[in-house]
Write a protein that holds these residues in place. Structure first.
Motif, PDB file in Angstrom:
ATOM      1  N   ARG A 116      -0.194   6.901   4.820  1.00 14.96           N
ATOM      2  CA  ARG A 116      -0.980   7.610   5.831  1.00 14.96           C
ATOM      3  C   ARG A 116      -1.030   9.107   5.523  1.00 14.96           C
ATOM      4  NH1 ARG A 116       1.163   5.548   9.853  1.00 14.96           N
ATOM      5  NH2 ARG A 116      -0.516   4.126  10.504  1.00 14.96           N
ATOM      6  N   ALA A 117       0.095   9.669   5.102  1.00 18.65           N
ATOM      7  CA  ALA A 117       0.122  11.095   4.775  1.00 18.65           C
ATOM      8  C   ALA A 117      -0.748  11.395   3.563  1.00 18.65           C
ATOM      9  CB  ALA A 117       1.559  11.540   4.528  1.00 18.65           C
ATOM     10  N   ARG A 118      -0.720  10.533   2.551  1.00 16.31           N
ATOM     11  CA  ARG A 118      -1.533  10.770   1.363  1.00 16.31           C
ATOM     12  C   ARG A 118      -3.018  10.573   1.632  1.00 16.31           C
ATOM     13  NH1 ARG A 118       2.418   7.431  -2.865  1.00 16.31           N
ATOM     14  NH2 ARG A 118       4.029   9.060  -3.012  1.00 16.31           N
ATOM     15  N   LEU A 119      -3.353   9.603   2.474  1.00 15.23           N
ATOM     16  CA  LEU A 119      -4.757   9.342   2.765  1.00 15.23           C
ATOM     17  C   LEU A 119      -5.364  10.390   3.679  1.00 15.23           C
ATOM     18  CD1 LEU A 119      -4.564   5.478   3.226  1.00 15.23           C
ATOM     19  CD2 LEU A 119      -5.769   6.698   1.411  1.00 15.23           C
ATOM     20  N   VAL A 130     -16.192  12.441  -5.245  1.00 13.11           N
ATOM     21  CA  VAL A 130     -14.766  12.109  -5.288  1.00 13.11           C
ATOM     22  C   VAL A 130     -14.089  12.864  -6.430  1.00 13.11           C
ATOM     23  CG1 VAL A 130     -13.095  10.240  -5.621  1.00 13.11           C
ATOM     24  CG2 VAL A 130     -15.138   9.861  -4.223  1.00 13.11           C
ATOM     25  N   GLY A 131     -14.787  12.998  -7.559  1.00 12.96           N
ATOM     26  CA  GLY A 131     -14.220  13.735  -8.684  1.00 12.96           C
ATOM     27  C   GLY A 131     -14.000  15.205  -8.359  1.00 12.96           C
ATOM     28  N   ALA A 132     -14.964  15.820  -7.677  1.00 11.78           N
ATOM     29  CA  ALA A 132     -14.810  17.219  -7.282  1.00 11.78           C
ATOM     30  C   ALA A 132     -13.670  17.382  -6.279  1.00 11.78           C
ATOM     31  CB  ALA A 132     -16.118  17.742  -6.687  1.00 11.78           C
ATOM     32  N   TRP A 133     -13.535  16.424  -5.389  1.00 12.87           N
ATOM     33  CA  TRP A 133     -12.413  16.446  -4.423  1.00 12.87           C
ATOM     34  C   TRP A 133     -11.082  16.287  -5.140  1.00 12.87           C
ATOM     35  CZ3 TRP A 133      -9.532  11.871  -3.629  1.00 12.87           C
ATOM     36  CH2 TRP A 133      -8.566  11.947  -2.625  1.00 12.87           C
ATOM     37  N   ARG A 134     -11.046  15.424  -6.150  1.00 18.93           N
ATOM     38  CA  ARG A 134      -9.808  15.205  -6.911  1.00 18.93           C
ATOM     39  C   ARG A 134      -9.331  16.486  -7.591  1.00 18.93           C
ATOM     40  NH1 ARG A 134      -6.094  15.088 -10.026  1.00 18.93           N
ATOM     41  NH2 ARG A 134      -5.174  13.295 -11.089  1.00 18.93           N
ATOM     42  N   ARG A 135     -10.245  17.304  -8.063  1.00 20.95           N
ATOM     43  CA  ARG A 135      -9.881  18.545  -8.747  1.00 20.95           C
ATOM     44  C   ARG A 135      -9.287  19.567  -7.785  1.00 20.95           C
ATOM     45  NH1 ARG A 135     -11.496  19.746 -13.768  1.00 20.95           N
ATOM     46  NH2 ARG A 135     -11.552  21.972 -13.221  1.00 20.95           N
ATOM     47  N   ARG A 136      -9.599  19.475  -6.517  1.00 22.25           N
ATOM     48  CA  ARG A 136      -9.089  20.444  -5.541  1.00 22.25           C
ATOM     49  C   ARG A 136      -7.734  20.056  -4.963  1.00 22.25           C
ATOM     50  NH1 ARG A 136     -14.517  19.937  -3.738  1.00 22.25           N
ATOM     51  NH2 ARG A 136     -13.791  18.691  -1.968  1.00 22.25           N
ATOM     52  N   LEU A 137      -7.248  18.879  -5.280  1.00 21.82           N
ATOM     53  CA  LEU A 137      -5.972  18.422  -4.716  1.00 21.82           C
ATOM     54  C   LEU A 137      -4.800  19.182  -5.329  1.00 21.82           C
ATOM     55  CD1 LEU A 137      -6.539  14.545  -4.700  1.00 21.82           C
ATOM     56  CD2 LEU A 137      -6.600  16.101  -2.736  1.00 21.82           C
ATOM     57  N   PRO A 138      -3.672  19.280  -4.602  1.00 24.18           N
ATOM     58  CA  PRO A 138      -2.479  19.919  -5.184  1.00 24.18           C
ATOM     59  C   PRO A 138      -2.056  19.194  -6.455  1.00 24.18           C
ATOM     60  CG  PRO A 138      -2.212  19.606  -2.815  1.00 24.18           C
ATOM     61  CD  PRO A 138      -3.469  18.890  -3.198  1.00 24.18           C
ATOM     62  N   GLU A 139      -1.684  19.964  -7.453  1.00 28.46           N
ATOM     63  CA  GLU A 139      -1.422  19.402  -8.779  1.00 28.46           C
ATOM     64  C   GLU A 139      -0.352  18.313  -8.751  1.00 28.46           C
ATOM     65  OE1 GLU A 139      -0.056  20.915 -13.247  1.00 28.46           O
ATOM     66  OE2 GLU A 139      -0.330  22.342 -11.606  1.00 28.46           O
ATOM     67  N   ALA A 161      -1.781  15.165  -6.583  1.00 22.92           N
ATOM     68  CA  ALA A 161      -3.119  14.624  -6.819  1.00 22.92           C
ATOM     69  C   ALA A 161      -3.079  13.175  -7.283  1.00 22.92           C
ATOM     70  CB  ALA A 161      -3.847  15.497  -7.841  1.00 22.92           C
ATOM     71  N   TRP A 162      -2.158  12.849  -8.197  1.00 25.60           N
ATOM     72  CA  TRP A 162      -2.119  11.482  -8.747  1.00 25.60           C
ATOM     73  C   TRP A 162      -1.842  10.472  -7.643  1.00 25.60           C
ATOM     74  CZ3 TRP A 162       1.659   7.624  -9.422  1.00 25.60           C
ATOM     75  CH2 TRP A 162       1.280   6.595 -10.293  1.00 25.60           C
ATOM     76  N   HIS A 163      -0.860  10.749  -6.781  1.00 20.10           N
ATOM     77  CA  HIS A 163      -0.510   9.815  -5.714  1.00 20.10           C
ATOM     78  C   HIS A 163      -1.612   9.730  -4.662  1.00 20.10           C
ATOM     79  CE1 HIS A 163       3.611   9.317  -7.145  1.00 20.10           C
ATOM     80  NE2 HIS A 163       3.662  10.617  -7.328  1.00 20.10           N
ATOM     81  N   VAL A 164      -2.227  10.865  -4.334  1.00 23.92           N
ATOM     82  CA  VAL A 164      -3.271  10.874  -3.310  1.00 23.92           C
ATOM     83  C   VAL A 164      -4.490  10.096  -3.782  1.00 23.92           C
ATOM     84  CG1 VAL A 164      -4.880  12.369  -2.060  1.00 23.92           C
ATOM     85  CG2 VAL A 164      -2.469  13.022  -2.294  1.00 23.92           C
ATOM     86  N   ARG A 199      -7.927   4.988  -4.089  1.00 22.65           N
ATOM     87  CA  ARG A 199      -8.345   3.822  -4.870  1.00 22.65           C
ATOM     88  C   ARG A 199      -7.902   2.526  -4.210  1.00 22.65           C
ATOM     89  NH1 ARG A 199      -7.169   4.838 -11.318  1.00 22.65           N
ATOM     90  NH2 ARG A 199      -8.875   6.316 -11.731  1.00 22.65           N
ATOM     91  N   GLN A 200      -6.689   2.526  -3.674  1.00 22.32           N
ATOM     92  CA  GLN A 200      -6.151   1.329  -3.044  1.00 22.32           C
ATOM     93  C   GLN A 200      -6.978   0.935  -1.824  1.00 22.32           C
ATOM     94  OE1 GLN A 200      -1.985   1.789  -2.300  1.00 22.32           O
ATOM     95  NE2 GLN A 200      -1.681  -0.317  -1.629  1.00 22.32           N
ATOM     96  N   VAL A 201      -7.382   1.911  -1.031  1.00 27.58           N
ATOM     97  CA  VAL A 201      -8.178   1.630   0.163  1.00 27.58           C
ATOM     98  C   VAL A 201      -9.558   1.112  -0.220  1.00 27.58           C
ATOM     99  CG1 VAL A 201      -9.296   2.689   2.160  1.00 27.58           C
ATOM    100  CG2 VAL A 201      -6.941   3.261   1.609  1.00 27.58           C
ATOM    101  N   LEU A 202     -10.210   1.745  -1.185  1.00 21.39           N
ATOM    102  CA  LEU A 202     -11.551   1.303  -1.588  1.00 21.39           C
ATOM    103  C   LEU A 202     -11.505  -0.037  -2.308  1.00 21.39           C
ATOM    104  CD1 LEU A 202     -13.219   4.659  -2.691  1.00 21.39           C
ATOM    105  CD2 LEU A 202     -13.289   3.492  -0.483  1.00 21.39           C
ATOM    106  N   HIS A 203     -10.394  -0.324  -2.989  1.00 21.56           N
ATOM    107  CA  HIS A 203     -10.252  -1.653  -3.585  1.00 21.56           C
ATOM    108  C   HIS A 203     -10.179  -2.717  -2.491  1.00 21.56           C
ATOM    109  CE1 HIS A 203      -9.055  -4.791  -6.369  1.00 21.56           C
ATOM    110  NE2 HIS A 203      -8.026  -5.064  -5.593  1.00 21.56           N
TER     111      HIS A 203
END
Length: 318
Positions: free
Chosen positions: A86-89, A109-118, A121-124, A129-133
């Motif tokens: 929940r915190a990551r989503l 989504v790619g532009a949003w991914r670049r703005r995430l904390p370094e 970012a991988w976990h978020v 991906r898990q939700v959209l899957h």
């Protein structure tokens, strides 16, 4: 291979546009009164999509926030994992919460991914991906747009380590043997918090991890298959436990609880070896503190140490 129904868009004599197709029961359906061919084509695509889903009538206008809430409500996992997801989503719902999931674009989504904390970012991104899957699995989406965006793992930072002298100083300052025991065995906090007196075998120089303490309760299973195991008990870790007063009215002996030496139990009778529980016994000598650890403690030759995560040994830093 059966043909895929395509339907038909056509213009009526009145000048309006219409489409026709066959529903899930094989009956011909016709819908008219569209102003343009484009509108009729889009309506036909949606109708054919519902036919492919068996006429379930799954909503197409589900927002990402609604999808996340539904996913978390049905996801089977530990409560602490649900809180973490929940915190990551929240990063995704803050950016796209009101957006319909069928309108999410990979480039956005790619532009949003670049703005995430370094470091997050991988976990978020993995959580999104898990939700959209899940949406693809329940046939709400045809594809997972987050899977089209690269998600490289972050580079691992160098782990800072304490020297034995620093660990001794911390233990003395806190007035507790816990820093010594945890540092020399390499156990994680949830592992040594779940220990009981019978788990410490000073005769064979072993600590058996049989349970973990996490999320406010004791669990008899670990996060991974090899989490429940036996690790060596170095001499200094065993000596640190002498500071605990002997008590028999309390199960867990850390933190600040008593411990007593358990009666030795033949490992052959348990059908296990010192490396990992569950395997058949092997002809191997009992695991004790290594000569290096004994010399290091007895002679006071301190230098930076690093714990090996797979067995809890302590060794010199590279």
């Amino acid at each position: 291979m059966p043909s895929v129904q395509r339907g038909q868009v056509y213009k009526k004599p009145s000048g309006t546009w219409a489409y026709r197709f066959r529903d899930e029961g094989g009956q011909r359906r016709e819908v008219a009164k569209f102003e343009t061919r484009t509108e009729a084509g889009q309506a036909l695509d949606e109708a054919l999509r519902l036919v492919r889903l068996g006429g379930l009538g799954i909503r197409r206008d589900v927002t990402l926030q609604e999808l996340v809430d539904e996913f978390l409500a049905q996801h089977v996992a530990e409560e602490n994992m649900i809180r973490t997801l929940r915190a990551r989503l929240r990063y995704a719902t803050d950016a796209f919460g009101a957006v319909r999931v069928d309108r999410l674009q990979a480039r956005e989504v790619g532009a949003w991914r670049r703005r995430l904390p370094e470091r997050s970012a991988w976990h978020v991104h993995k959580a999104l991906r898990q939700v959209l899957h899940y949406a693809v699995r329940i046939k709400l989406l045809d594809e997972n747009v987050a899977a089209a965006v690269p998600n490289p793992e972050p580079k691992r930072a160098e782990v800072q380590v304490f020297s034995p002298a620093e660990v001794e100083a911390v233990a003395e300052e806190l007035g507790s043997p816990i820093p010594l025991f945890a540092a020399w065995t390499g156990l994680r906090p949830e592992e040594w918090l779940g220990l009981e007196r019978g788990d410490v075998d000073t005769v064979r120089g072993l600590v058996r991890v049989r349970r973990v303490f996490t999320d406010g309760r004791v669990k008899t299973y670990g996060k991974q298959d090899g989490s429940l195991r036996a690790v060596p008990l170095p001499l200094r870790a065993a000596e640190s436990l002498q500071a605990l007063p002997p008590r028999i009215d309390h199960g867990p002996f850390l933190p600040g609880k008593a411990w007593r030496t358990p009666e030795p139990e033949p490992m052959e009778a348990r059908g296990m070896d010192a490396g990992r529980q569950g395997r058949r016994a092997r002809a191997s000598p009992p695991i004790r503190a290594s000569p290096f650890v004994r010399r290091l403690v007895d002679r006071g030759r301190y230098r930076p140490l690093r714990a090996r995560p797979h067995d809890g040994h302590v060794r010199g830093a590279d």
